[in-house]
Enzyme design. Structure first.
Site, short mmCIF file in Angstrom:
data_model
loop_
_atom_site.label_atom_id
_atom_site.label_comp_id
_atom_site.label_asym_id
_atom_site.label_seq_id
_atom_site.Cartn_x
_atom_site.Cartn_y
_atom_site.Cartn_z
N ASP A 86 40.99 42.08 45.76
CA ASP A 86 41.97 41.12 46.26
C ASP A 86 41.24 39.92 46.86
O ASP A 86 40.22 40.07 47.54
CB ASP A 86 42.85 41.78 47.33
CG ASP A 86 44.10 40.98 47.63
OD1 ASP A 86 45.20 41.46 47.31
OD2 ASP A 86 43.97 39.86 48.19
N ILE A 87 41.75 38.73 46.60
CA ILE A 87 41.09 37.50 47.06
C ILE A 87 41.17 37.35 48.59
O ILE A 87 40.33 36.68 49.20
CB ILE A 87 41.72 36.27 46.34
CG1 ILE A 87 40.76 35.10 46.32
CG2 ILE A 87 43.05 35.89 46.94
CD1 ILE A 87 41.22 33.95 45.42
N GLU A 135 54.65 38.41 45.98
CA GLU A 135 53.92 37.15 45.86
C GLU A 135 53.57 36.82 44.42
O GLU A 135 53.75 35.69 43.97
CB GLU A 135 52.64 37.24 46.71
CG GLU A 135 51.82 35.96 46.77
CD GLU A 135 50.48 36.15 47.49
OE1 GLU A 135 50.44 36.90 48.49
OE2 GLU A 135 49.49 35.57 47.02
N HIS A 185 51.34 45.25 40.48
CA HIS A 185 50.01 45.60 40.98
C HIS A 185 50.11 46.64 42.08
O HIS A 185 51.04 46.63 42.88
CB HIS A 185 49.24 44.37 41.46
CG HIS A 185 49.99 43.49 42.40
ND1 HIS A 185 50.96 42.61 41.98
CD2 HIS A 185 49.94 43.37 43.75
CE1 HIS A 185 51.45 41.96 43.02
NE2 HIS A 185 50.85 42.41 44.12
N HIS A 213 48.07 48.01 45.34
CA HIS A 213 46.99 47.75 46.29
C HIS A 213 46.31 49.08 46.63
O HIS A 213 46.99 50.04 47.00
CB HIS A 213 47.54 47.18 47.61
CG HIS A 213 48.19 45.83 47.51
ND1 HIS A 213 47.56 44.67 47.90
CD2 HIS A 213 49.41 45.46 47.08
CE1 HIS A 213 48.37 43.64 47.73
NE2 HIS A 213 49.51 44.09 47.24
#
Ligand code: 5GP
Length: 131
Positions: free
Chosen positions: A29-30, A88, A93, A95
């Protein structure tokens, strides 16, 4: 228009890749909430995780499990926490967060500040443990 995650899979946008197979892709994750915070996505675009058909969703969880095993081996943690929100980015996805305590799953606090070099090193460590 392709989602930002499809563009990552296509190599158009850089990422710190952790693992991939024919169907799924995992990358850091960014804006990590925990060291080694990883996203697991299907390569084929679908917005909502629970629109994925059952057999594929099962394969995605099995792939996420392999990523989690690699995280456990690479990052000091008690276990790997799992979260799904998806508000978002409209590309399903999961996490995966290496955690030591419940409050490490805090998506609403201050994110970690890690350099590109640190992220690359973390991704490399997880990648090396992926089986
Ligand atoms: P959600 O949709 O589950 O609420 O959150 C989307 C997650 O994707 C966030 O944790 C955010 O930091 C991450 N994210 C958004 N854009 C990018 C990107 O371009 N690259 C990476 N690696 N992660 C991203």
């Amino acid at each position: 228009m392709a989602t930002i995650f499809s563009r990552i899979v296509a190599g158009e946008i850089p990422c710190h890749k952790v693992a991939e197979d024919e169907e799924f892709f995992a990358f850091l994750d960014i804006n990590p909430v925990a060291v080694g915070h990883t996203l697991v996505i299907p390569k084929a675009e679908v917005d909502y995780l629970f629109d994925i058909d059952d057999p594929k969703l099962g394969r995605m969880m099995a792939f996420a499990k392999r990523v989690a095993r690699a995280q456990e081996a690479a990052i000091p943690c008690k276990r790997v926490g799992v979260a799904v929100m998806g508000l978002e980015v409209p590309h399903a996805h999961i996490h995966l967060l290496p955690i030591a305590k419940e409050s490490d799953m805090n998506f609403f606090g201050k994110k970690l500040s890690l350099s590109q070099e640190e992220l690359a090193e973390i991704a490399c460590r997880i990648r090396e443990k992926f089986e």
